[in-house]
Design a protein around this motif. Structure first.
Motif, PDB file in Angstrom:
ATOM      1  N   ILE A   6       4.065 -30.567  -0.418  1.00 14.80           N
ATOM      2  CA  ILE A   6       2.789 -29.682   0.528  1.00 14.80           C
ATOM      3  C   ILE A   6       2.810 -31.576   1.150  1.00 14.80           C
ATOM      4  CG2 ILE A   6       0.394 -29.546   0.068  1.00 14.80           C
ATOM      5  CD1 ILE A   6       0.806 -27.894  -1.721  1.00 14.80           C
ATOM      6  N   THR A   7       2.105 -32.011   3.099  1.00 14.30           N
ATOM      7  CA  THR A   7       1.850 -33.064   2.752  1.00 14.30           C
ATOM      8  C   THR A   7       0.416 -32.978   4.049  1.00 14.30           C
ATOM      9  OG1 THR A   7       4.191 -33.361   3.516  1.00 14.30           O
ATOM     10  CG2 THR A   7       2.617 -34.650   4.993  1.00 14.30           C
ATOM     11  N   ALA A  72      -3.323 -21.813  -2.095  1.00 17.49           N
ATOM     12  CA  ALA A  72      -5.317 -22.068  -2.845  1.00 17.49           C
ATOM     13  C   ALA A  72      -4.866 -23.336  -3.678  1.00 17.49           C
ATOM     14  CB  ALA A  72      -4.272 -21.395  -4.469  1.00 17.49           C
ATOM     15  N   ILE A  73      -3.201 -23.807  -4.000  1.00 18.13           N
ATOM     16  CA  ILE A  73      -3.275 -25.673  -3.905  1.00 18.13           C
ATOM     17  C   ILE A  73      -4.686 -26.161  -2.565  1.00 18.13           C
ATOM     18  CG2 ILE A  73      -2.341 -27.829  -4.281  1.00 18.13           C
ATOM     19  CD1 ILE A  73      -0.888 -25.965  -5.707  1.00 18.13           C
ATOM     20  N   ILE A  86      -7.063 -28.627   6.151  1.00 20.23           N
ATOM     21  CA  ILE A  86      -6.090 -27.073   6.269  1.00 20.23           C
ATOM     22  C   ILE A  86      -6.131 -27.264   7.421  1.00 20.23           C
ATOM     23  CG2 ILE A  86      -5.629 -25.220   5.017  1.00 20.23           C
ATOM     24  CD1 ILE A  86      -7.764 -24.860   3.527  1.00 20.23           C
ATOM     25  N   ALA A  87      -6.052 -27.422   8.635  1.00 19.38           N
ATOM     26  CA  ALA A  87      -4.964 -27.223   9.626  1.00 19.38           C
ATOM     27  C   ALA A  87      -4.204 -28.076  10.061  1.00 19.38           C
ATOM     28  CB  ALA A  87      -6.337 -26.923  10.695  1.00 19.38           C
ATOM     29  N   VAL A  91       3.707 -27.067   4.733  1.00 15.96           N
ATOM     30  CA  VAL A  91       3.824 -26.774   3.557  1.00 15.96           C
ATOM     31  C   VAL A  91       5.446 -26.316   3.517  1.00 15.96           C
ATOM     32  CG1 VAL A  91       3.925 -25.047   2.147  1.00 15.96           C
ATOM     33  CG2 VAL A  91       1.665 -25.603   2.506  1.00 15.96           C
ATOM     34  N   GLU A  92       6.632 -27.599   3.151  1.00 15.20           N
ATOM     35  CA  GLU A  92       7.785 -27.064   3.173  1.00 15.20           C
ATOM     36  C   GLU A  92       7.912 -26.504   2.323  1.00 15.20           C
ATOM     37  OE1 GLU A  92       9.074 -30.880   5.694  1.00 15.20           O
ATOM     38  OE2 GLU A  92       7.944 -31.276   4.982  1.00 15.20           O
TER      39      GLU A  92
END
Length: 312
Positions: A6-7, A72-73, A86-87, A91-92
Motif C-alpha cells: 500500500i503506497t 479497511a486499513i 484515500i483517492a 494498492v498493489e
C-alpha cells in the motif's frame, strides 16, 4: 507467499506518524521515499540531533501479507490522521520474491577510472591488478552507486596521491577516505558528525586492510591508516587534499573553515551539489581557491579548486 503493498503520498509532518500506524496495522516493512516531482530529486540536509529528515512530499510504502483487508486499513489510517488521502492511495499485489537476494544481485562491481573497483564482498574482484575496495550496502551513505560519490571516486582514481595528506569531511561509509588510503595517500583524516557513519567507516576500513586510529592528533599518520573522529574531537592537520561529498548549503557555510584546512597549492574536491547550485557553491570558494569548471553527471556536479596563498 504473495504480498500486498500500500503506497501513500503525504507531507513530511504525516510521514512519521503514518509509518508508525502502518507498523501497528501489521505491516512487515515500511519504506519512506522521495515522492520525486518531474524527475527532480529533493536533497535531504543534515538534520539537528534528534530530528528525522524527510522530504516535503514523502512516499510511504507499507508491505503486508496477502490476507489483509487493504480497504479497511486505508480507511482506518485516513481516519487516524484526520486526512482524506484515500483517492491517492495505491494498492498493489506483489509476487513472492527473495527481496534480500534481489537487492544483493543488483549490487555489482563498479569500475572507476583505470585502477579502482568497488566490489561487494560476495563477488570475486574482477581485476587482480587494480585497487579493489570491498564494500557492501549497509550503515551509511556511500557505495559508489550515486553520481556524487562516483564523481569523487573517478577523480581519486586519476589523481597522484602518493605523499599527500588527505581529509574526507563528511565521510559517510568511509568510501572516499579508504579509497584515498588504498590509492597511496600518506595519511587520511575521516571526519563525520554522525557516530553511525564513523562506525561504518571503521568496519569498512578493517575489511579493506586499512588501519583505524582513534583520538586526537597533531600531525598526520603513516598510511595505510586513517584517523576517524567527530569534527570537534580530532585535531585537523593542514591537508594537501580535502574531499567533501556533502550538500550545497553546508559546503557554502564551511568555505572559510575548509580554506584553513588546505595548504597553499593544495586541492579541494566538492560534491553533493545539484547543477543549479554549482554557481553559488563555486562563488563561496573563489576567495580562497582558484576554481575549475564544474564536472556534471545526472544533474549532480563535482567542483575542484586549488588553494591560493594563505594570506587571502
Amino acid at each position: 507467499m504473495p504480498w500486498i503493498q500500500i503506497t501513500f503520498h503525504v507531507d513530511s509532518a504525516q510521514a512519521v506518524q503514518l509509518s508508525e500506524l502502518l507498523s501497528e496495522a501489521g505491516s512487515v516493512a515500511v519504506t519512506l521515499q522521495d515522492a520525486v516531482s518531474d524527475g527532480v530529486e529533493e536533497p535531504l540536509y543534515e538534520p539537528p540531533l534528534g530530528e528525522t529528515p524527510l522530504w516535503q512530499t514523502t512516499r510511504v510504502l507499507g508491505l503486508f501479507e496477502a490476507d489483509i483487508n487493504a480497504a479497511a486499513i486505508v480507511a482506518e489510517l485516513s481516519a487516524a490522521l484526520g486526512g482524506n488521502f484515500i483517492a491517492g492511495v495505491r494498492v498493489e499485489h506483489l509476487a513472492d520474491k527473495d527481496w534480500e537476494r534481489e537487492c544483493l544481485d543488483n549490487f555489482r562491481p563498479m569500475h572507476f577510472g583505470a585502477r579502482l573497483w568497488i566490489c561487494p564482498s560476495w563477488h570475486t574482484p574482477p581485476d587482480a591488478d587494480a585497487v579493489t575496495l570491498l564494500l557492501d550496502p549497509g550503515l551509511a551513505f556511500g557505495t559508489g552507486t550515486h553520481a556524487t560519490t562516483a564523481l569523487c571516486l573517478e577523480w581519486l582514481a586519476a589523481a597522484q596521491l602518493q605523499n599527500l595528506d588527505v581529509i574526507d569531511y563528511g565521510c559517510g561509509s568511509g568510501i572516499l577516505a579508504i579509497a584515498a588510503a588504498r590509492l597511496g595517500a600518506r595519511s587520511v583524516w575521516a571526519v563525520d558528525n554522525d557516530p553511525q557513519a564513523l562506525q561504518a567507516t571503521r568496519v569498512n576500513a578493517v575489511k579493506n586492510d586499512v588501519a583505524v586510529i582513534e583520538g586526537e592528533f597533531d600531525a598526520p599518520v603513516s598510511a595505510p591508516g586513517i584517523i576517524v573522529s567527530l569534527p570537534d574531537t580530532g585535531r585537523a592537520f593542514p591537508a594537501d587534499l580535502l574531499l567533501a561529498n556533502i550538500l550545497a548549503l553546508p559546503l557554502i557555510e564551511f568555505a572559510p573553515y575548509f580554506a584553513t584546512l588546505v595548504r597553499p597549492g593544495g586541492c579541494i574536491i566538492l560534491s553533493g551539489i545539484l547543477h543549479t547550485q554549482a554557481h553559488d557553491v563555486s562563488a563561496a570558494y573563489e576567495t580562497y581557491f582558484a576554481m575549475a569548471r564544474p564536472v556534471e553527471r545526472d544533474g549532480w556536479v563535482r567542483l575542484e579548486g586549488r588553494r591560493k596563498s594563505a594570506k587571502v
